[in-house]
Design a protein around this motif. Sequence first.
Motif, PDB file in Angstrom:
ATOM      1  N   LYS A   4       0.801  -1.016   0.236  1.00 24.36           N
ATOM      2  CA  LYS A   4       0.112   0.223  -0.023  1.00 24.36           C
ATOM      3  C   LYS A   4       0.877   1.194   0.051  1.00 24.36           C
ATOM      4  O   LYS A   4       0.322   2.427   0.537  1.00 24.36           O
ATOM      5  N   LEU A   5       2.068   1.074  -0.368  1.00 24.26           N
ATOM      6  CA  LEU A   5       3.126   2.160  -0.443  1.00 24.26           C
ATOM      7  C   LEU A   5       3.347   2.309  -2.160  1.00 24.26           C
ATOM      8  O   LEU A   5       3.936   1.535  -2.537  1.00 24.26           O
ATOM      9  N   LEU A   8       8.347   7.532  -3.623  1.00 28.43           N
ATOM     10  CA  LEU A   8       8.829   8.551  -4.734  1.00 28.43           C
ATOM     11  C   LEU A   8      10.122   8.216  -5.012  1.00 28.43           C
ATOM     12  O   LEU A   8      11.193   7.787  -4.522  1.00 28.43           O
ATOM     13  N   ALA A   9      10.420   9.034  -6.152  1.00 26.01           N
ATOM     14  CA  ALA A   9      11.715   9.219  -6.924  1.00 26.01           C
ATOM     15  C   ALA A   9      12.564   7.789  -6.772  1.00 26.01           C
ATOM     16  O   ALA A   9      11.972   7.017  -7.509  1.00 26.01           O
ATOM     17  N   ASP A  10      13.551   7.991  -6.407  1.00 29.38           N
ATOM     18  CA  ASP A  10      14.836   6.575  -6.306  1.00 29.38           C
ATOM     19  C   ASP A  10      14.829   6.011  -5.282  1.00 29.38           C
ATOM     20  O   ASP A  10      15.398   5.475  -4.851  1.00 29.38           O
ATOM     21  N   ARG A  11      13.328   5.885  -4.356  1.00 27.07           N
ATOM     22  CA  ARG A  11      13.259   5.067  -3.260  1.00 27.07           C
ATOM     23  C   ARG A  11      12.636   3.533  -3.749  1.00 27.07           C
ATOM     24  O   ARG A  11      11.929   3.638  -4.420  1.00 27.07           O
ATOM     25  N   VAL A  12      13.050   2.803  -2.891  1.00 22.82           N
ATOM     26  CA  VAL A  12      12.672   1.298  -2.779  1.00 22.82           C
ATOM     27  C   VAL A  12      12.129   0.865  -1.527  1.00 22.82           C
ATOM     28  O   VAL A  12      12.648   1.171  -0.428  1.00 22.82           O
ATOM     29  N   VAL A  13      11.014   0.036  -1.515  1.00 27.35           N
ATOM     30  CA  VAL A  13      10.300  -0.540  -0.472  1.00 27.35           C
ATOM     31  C   VAL A  13      10.998  -2.194  -0.657  1.00 27.35           C
ATOM     32  O   VAL A  13      10.618  -2.754  -1.408  1.00 27.35           O
ATOM     33  N   ILE A  14      11.663  -2.492   0.640  1.00 24.69           N
ATOM     34  CA  ILE A  14      12.056  -3.810   0.423  1.00 24.69           C
ATOM     35  C   ILE A  14      11.613  -4.651   1.962  1.00 24.69           C
ATOM     36  O   ILE A  14      11.711  -4.005   3.057  1.00 24.69           O
ATOM     37  N   GLU A  15      11.279  -5.836   1.725  1.00 25.27           N
ATOM     38  CA  GLU A  15      10.909  -6.743   2.769  1.00 25.27           C
ATOM     39  C   GLU A  15      12.358  -7.477   3.082  1.00 25.27           C
ATOM     40  O   GLU A  15      12.565  -8.332   2.357  1.00 25.27           O
ATOM     41  N   PRO A  16      12.806  -7.121   4.436  1.00 24.33           N
ATOM     42  CA  PRO A  16      14.033  -7.948   4.643  1.00 24.33           C
ATOM     43  C   PRO A  16      13.707  -9.385   4.798  1.00 24.33           C
ATOM     44  O   PRO A  16      12.688  -9.923   5.160  1.00 24.33           O
ATOM     45  N   ILE A  17      15.014 -10.170   4.489  1.00 26.74           N
ATOM     46  CA  ILE A  17      14.853 -11.695   4.613  1.00 26.74           C
ATOM     47  C   ILE A  17      15.832 -11.926   5.780  1.00 26.74           C
ATOM     48  O   ILE A  17      16.864 -11.665   5.776  1.00 26.74           O
ATOM     49  N   GLU A  18      15.012 -12.505   6.784  1.00 28.26           N
ATOM     50  CA  GLU A  18      15.773 -12.890   8.044  1.00 28.26           C
ATOM     51  C   GLU A  18      16.498 -14.174   7.835  1.00 28.26           C
ATOM     52  O   GLU A  18      15.865 -15.051   7.194  1.00 28.26           O
ATOM     53  N   ARG A  19      17.664 -14.231   8.465  1.00 28.53           N
ATOM     54  CA  ARG A  19      18.347 -15.552   8.366  1.00 28.53           C
ATOM     55  C   ARG A  19      18.014 -16.364   9.508  1.00 28.53           C
ATOM     56  O   ARG A  19      17.455 -16.024  10.394  1.00 28.53           O
ATOM     57  N   GLU A  20      17.967 -17.727   8.957  1.00 31.12           N
ATOM     58  CA  GLU A  20      17.443 -18.771  10.163  1.00 31.12           C
ATOM     59  C   GLU A  20      18.860 -18.839  11.288  1.00 31.12           C
ATOM     60  O   GLU A  20      19.786 -18.682  10.775  1.00 31.12           O
ATOM     61  N   GLU A  21      18.398 -18.927  12.455  1.00 29.30           N
ATOM     62  CA  GLU A  21      19.219 -18.668  13.753  1.00 29.30           C
ATOM     63  C   GLU A  21      19.218 -20.098  14.234  1.00 29.30           C
ATOM     64  O   GLU A  21      18.255 -20.331  15.116  1.00 29.30           O
ATOM     65  N   THR A  22      19.747 -21.137  13.757  1.00 29.58           N
ATOM     66  CA  THR A  22      20.069 -22.348  14.352  1.00 29.58           C
ATOM     67  C   THR A  22      21.082 -22.679  14.950  1.00 29.58           C
ATOM     68  O   THR A  22      22.253 -22.226  14.154  1.00 29.58           O
ATOM     69  N   ALA A  74      20.919   1.059   6.126  1.00 28.37           N
ATOM     70  CA  ALA A  74      20.677   1.740   5.346  1.00 28.37           C
ATOM     71  C   ALA A  74      18.975   1.805   5.786  1.00 28.37           C
ATOM     72  O   ALA A  74      18.196   0.853   5.928  1.00 28.37           O
ATOM     73  N   GLY A  75      18.380   2.860   5.009  1.00 31.72           N
ATOM     74  CA  GLY A  75      16.967   3.242   5.301  1.00 31.72           C
ATOM     75  C   GLY A  75      16.356   3.351   6.277  1.00 31.72           C
ATOM     76  O   GLY A  75      16.949   3.398   7.323  1.00 31.72           O
ATOM     77  N   THR A  76      14.972   3.466   6.207  1.00 35.69           N
ATOM     78  CA  THR A  76      13.974   3.641   7.443  1.00 35.69           C
ATOM     79  C   THR A  76      13.060   2.342   7.338  1.00 35.69           C
ATOM     80  O   THR A  76      12.524   1.936   6.654  1.00 35.69           O
ATOM     81  N   GLU A  77      13.106   1.905   8.730  1.00 39.48           N
ATOM     82  CA  GLU A  77      12.070   0.627   9.060  1.00 39.48           C
ATOM     83  C   GLU A  77      11.034   1.189   9.382  1.00 39.48           C
ATOM     84  O   GLU A  77      10.715   2.136  10.322  1.00 39.48           O
ATOM     85  N   ILE A  78       9.998   0.549   8.820  1.00 41.05           N
ATOM     86  CA  ILE A  78       8.653   1.096   9.107  1.00 41.05           C
ATOM     87  C   ILE A  78       7.824  -0.554   9.223  1.00 41.05           C
ATOM     88  O   ILE A  78       8.157  -1.504   8.842  1.00 41.05           O
ATOM     89  N   LYS A  79       6.627  -0.481   9.913  1.00 45.98           N
ATOM     90  CA  LYS A  79       5.837  -1.506  10.095  1.00 45.98           C
ATOM     91  C   LYS A  79       4.608  -1.439   9.302  1.00 45.98           C
ATOM     92  O   LYS A  79       3.792  -0.438   9.294  1.00 45.98           O
ATOM     93  N   LEU A  80       4.494  -2.439   8.342  1.00 43.30           N
ATOM     94  CA  LEU A  80       2.995  -2.238   7.381  1.00 43.30           C
ATOM     95  C   LEU A  80       2.423  -3.763   7.673  1.00 43.30           C
ATOM     96  O   LEU A  80       3.101  -4.634   7.387  1.00 43.30           O
ATOM     97  N   ASP A  81       1.409  -3.531   8.035  1.00 37.43           N
ATOM     98  CA  ASP A  81       0.585  -4.959   8.122  1.00 37.43           C
ATOM     99  C   ASP A  81       1.198  -5.958   8.770  1.00 37.43           C
ATOM    100  O   ASP A  81       1.500  -7.161   8.833  1.00 37.43           O
ATOM    101  N   ASP A  82       1.710  -5.293  10.137  1.00 38.04           N
ATOM    102  CA  ASP A  82       2.385  -6.490  10.900  1.00 38.04           C
ATOM    103  C   ASP A  82       3.780  -6.895  10.374  1.00 38.04           C
ATOM    104  O   ASP A  82       4.206  -7.858  10.932  1.00 38.04           O
ATOM    105  N   LYS A  83       4.383  -6.370   9.345  1.00 41.80           N
ATOM    106  CA  LYS A  83       5.527  -6.775   8.822  1.00 41.80           C
ATOM    107  C   LYS A  83       6.403  -5.634   8.568  1.00 41.80           C
ATOM    108  O   LYS A  83       6.116  -4.426   8.611  1.00 41.80           O
TER     109      LYS A  83
END
Length: 98
Positions: A4-5, A8-22, A74-83
Amino acid sequence: MAIKLRPLADRVVIEPIEREETFAGGALVLPETAKEKPQQGRVLAVGAGRTDEDGDRIPMDVKVDDIVLFAKYAGTEIKLDDKKVLILKESDILAIVE
């Protein structure tokens, strides 16, 4: 995930991929503050690109669904739909994973 975002301009929305912590010894749970920040993610939305001095639009090198590597803080972290998602400039993206 329906994004739902619209960046603007040269910005990108990214969903970080968490590494498995085993760990070899069993189920050890690390607190959120002890985990390393992810540096890989999936592109969810891309802006139209920045404009140069002549007013011409410079197209983006990344596209939706690319897997990318980005700078650690890098970037600004926000919460969107609990992610958690990141909004960052295209220049903070280091590489596209192929």
